[in-house]
Design an enzyme around this catalytic site. Structure first.
Site, PDB file in Angstrom:
ATOM      1  N   ASP A 135       5.584  -0.041  11.887  1.00  0.00           N
ATOM      2  CA  ASP A 135       4.294  -0.576  11.449  1.00  0.00           C
ATOM      3  C   ASP A 135       4.041  -2.003  11.924  1.00  0.00           C
ATOM      4  O   ASP A 135       2.910  -2.497  11.846  1.00  0.00           O
ATOM      5  CB  ASP A 135       4.186  -0.524   9.925  1.00  0.00           C
ATOM      6  N   ILE A 158       9.474   6.065  16.810  1.00  0.00           N
ATOM      7  CA  ILE A 158       9.118   6.745  15.560  1.00  0.00           C
ATOM      8  C   ILE A 158       7.927   7.677  15.759  1.00  0.00           C
ATOM      9  O   ILE A 158       7.991   8.859  15.417  1.00  0.00           O
ATOM     10  CB  ILE A 158       8.812   5.720  14.451  1.00  0.00           C
ATOM     11  N   ARG A 195      -7.997   0.092   5.349  1.00  0.00           N
ATOM     12  CA  ARG A 195      -7.058   1.021   4.729  1.00  0.00           C
ATOM     13  C   ARG A 195      -5.769   0.317   4.313  1.00  0.00           C
ATOM     14  O   ARG A 195      -5.102   0.764   3.384  1.00  0.00           O
ATOM     15  CB  ARG A 195      -6.712   2.168   5.692  1.00  0.00           C
ATOM     16  N   ARG A 222       3.464  13.759  13.271  1.00  0.00           N
ATOM     17  CA  ARG A 222       4.034  13.447  11.963  1.00  0.00           C
ATOM     18  C   ARG A 222       4.122  14.692  11.083  1.00  0.00           C
ATOM     19  O   ARG A 222       3.496  14.785  10.032  1.00  0.00           O
ATOM     20  CB  ARG A 222       3.213  12.355  11.275  1.00  0.00           C
ATOM     21  N   CYS A 248      -4.046   8.205   9.867  1.00  0.00           N
ATOM     22  CA  CYS A 248      -4.132   7.646  11.221  1.00  0.00           C
ATOM     23  C   CYS A 248      -3.707   8.687  12.258  1.00  0.00           C
ATOM     24  O   CYS A 248      -2.735   9.418  12.048  1.00  0.00           O
ATOM     25  CB  CYS A 248      -3.229   6.415  11.340  1.00  0.00           C
ATOM     26  N   LYS A 293       0.819  -1.209   0.000  1.00  0.00           N
ATOM     27  CA  LYS A 293       0.000   0.000   0.000  1.00  0.00           C
ATOM     28  C   LYS A 293       0.853   1.259   0.000  1.00  0.00           C
ATOM     29  O   LYS A 293       0.638   2.188  -0.788  1.00  0.00           O
ATOM     30  CB  LYS A 293      -0.917   0.015   1.228  1.00  0.00           C
ATOM     31  N   ASN A 294       1.831   1.317   0.903  1.00  0.00           N
ATOM     32  CA  ASN A 294       2.617   2.539   1.053  1.00  0.00           C
ATOM     33  C   ASN A 294       3.483   2.820  -0.164  1.00  0.00           C
ATOM     34  O   ASN A 294       3.892   3.958  -0.390  1.00  0.00           O
ATOM     35  CB  ASN A 294       3.496   2.450   2.307  1.00  0.00           C
ATOM     36  N   ARG A 333      -2.964  10.620   4.526  1.00  0.00           N
ATOM     37  CA  ARG A 333      -1.718  11.353   4.687  1.00  0.00           C
ATOM     38  C   ARG A 333      -0.853  11.314   3.430  1.00  0.00           C
ATOM     39  O   ARG A 333      -0.224  12.308   3.065  1.00  0.00           O
ATOM     40  CB  ARG A 333      -0.929  10.775   5.872  1.00  0.00           C
TER      41      ARG A 333
END
Length: 434
Positions: free
Chosen positions: A321, A343, A413, A135, A130, A36-37, A106
């Site tokens: 993640d 993070i 998502r 961030r 999220c 996805k990312n 995002r």
């Protein structure tokens, strides 16, 4: 005796949720979807050319649908068939996606780099997604400013414009204060059409950044230093079309590795790129799991679990993640484990929900002390973010009784057909819709 949570099932279905009855071992093979990312940023990169960009292995997720709507609102044309997505941006007529579209995603902010490079102007609302921390996008903005863009931030809108007579950004040296994945990707997309040479120091090294460089190179970009913390971009005047396959999702793969571990099962997971999950593989082996490469896949065999400790770090360190799903596994491991989240400052919101299921977890600032328990118990729980939702699914697979998980918006998502894939492996899991 009813082992459920003691709430009438009819009342449970007021909102969409998963119903999971724990205690089943898993077996078989699971196919990992595209990342996805990675897919999201590749979609943003498609704005850099008039030609067709054909992406393969695109996962069917709500975030992908959201980014598709953003590209459509900018004037792009999309043809989505199964896991293939063709994008043509030859008729872009808008450089300002709406707040309503951007607020929930995002990654949509990354469009600012490609829009600015292509159109000379971009107006993008500050991002949503999220709620796991601030961030900030300061590094993105600082990088674009260094490339010569005039930046203004007002009323929640970031406006960027190229003011040079050549209508191109200009190459420069950019030292990132932290190895931000998003900032690295935004600057890369802006720099490929800039005049001259851009050097990004302290760049992110994540596989998703490498995948973006792969697509940009296929489009005709001149980029050196792939996979390192120093990336050099020599700008070109034009990029062309390309056909490109999205890498497999390392976070989904890691989640299914952990599903095998927590249920003490044997699974084959494919496709799988071990170099993308070295830190996770090391910790799984330390915890007592046996992993063996099998062609393009990996076979994991899990038995008794031992405690391990780790701190989340940028790649190639332990990925944030997978912190929440790994914590679920450690609730059933023998001994005490320590997890420190470095993070994101609010990425331990899954802890109270795991505690409701009987997990022994003590929080102190950004560190969780997990003491393994002999069993978890079913309870109604709610996911607070994407990776927390996966953590709760994993915990429910071994919980005594039937767990109901709400907050599926988050799960959808980032995980394609998760309940279907788990069901094919033997889990008792169903989606309940109102």
């Amino acid at each position: 005796m009813n082992k459920g949570v003691g709430i009438n099932e009819a009342n449970q279905t007021l909102t969409p949720q998963l119903k999971v009855t724990g205690g089943r071992k898993l077996s078989g093979e699971v196919r990992i979807s595209g990342a996805k990312n990675s897919a999201l940023v590749l979609m943003a990169a498609s704005l850099l050319t008039d030609d067709d960009i054909n992406l393969r292995n695109v996962p069917p997720l709500t975030d992908i649908a959201c980014m598709s709507n953003i590209l459509l609102s900018l004037g792009a044309k999309l043809d989505h068939r199964v896991d293939n997505l063709s994008i043509n941006s030859s008729n872009l007529n808008n450089s300002s996606p709406s707040y309503e579209l951007v607020n929930s995603l995002r990654a949509s902010f990354f469009c600012i780099g490609s829009l600015l490079a292509r159109m000379g102007i971009a107006q993008v609302p500050l991002p949503g997604g999220c709620r796991i921390g601030t961030r900030p996008v300061a590094e993105h903005i600082r990088g674009l400013h260094a490339l010569g863009a005039k930046i203004e931030i007002e009323h929640g809108l970031v406006s960027a414009v190229i003011t040079s007579p050549q209508h191109r950004l200009r190459g420069t040296n950019i030292q990132l204060r932290c190895p931000s994945v998003g900032a690295t990707e935004t600057i890369l997309m802006a720099a490929v059409l800039a005049e001259g040479e851009t050097v990004i120091e302290n760049a992110a090294r994540e596989p998703e950044v490498t995948d973006l460089i792969g697509l940009l190179t296929a489009m005709g970009a001149n980029i050196h230093g792939t996979g390192t913390s120093t990336i050099k971009v020599i700008g070109v005047r034009r990029l062309h079309g390309a056909d490109y396959s999205v890498i497999p999702d390392r976070i989904e793969a890691g989640t299914f590795l952990l599903a095998a571990a927590i249920t003490k099962s044997k699974l084959r997971i494919a496709p799988f790129i071990p170099e993308h999950l070295t830190a996770v593989i090391d910790k799984l082996q330390e915890a007592g799991c046996i992993l063996k490469q099998d062609g393009i896949g990996v076979i994991i065999q899990a038995n008794e679990l031992k405690s391990v400790s780790f701190t989340t770090q940028p790649f190639p360190g332990f990925p944030t993640d997978l912190q929440a799903p790994f914590m679920s596994m450690l609730t059933m491991a023998k001994g005490a484990s320590l997890i420190t989240e470095k993070i994101y400052e609010n990425r331990l919101q899954h802890v109270p929900e795991l505690q409701r299921m009987g997990a022994s977890i003590v929080l102190h600032k950004d560190t969780a002390l997990i003491k393994g328990v002999s069993k978890l118990s079913a309870a109604p729980v709610t996911a607070s973010d994407l990776r927390a939702s996966a953590a709760l699914v994993l915990a429910s697979l071994v919980a005594d009784g039937t767990t109901y998980i709400r907050g599926l918006y988050h799960l959808d998502r980032g995980y394609a057909f998760m309940e279907k894939k788990l069901r094919s492996l033997g889990a008792y899991i169903d989606r309940l819709n109102p």
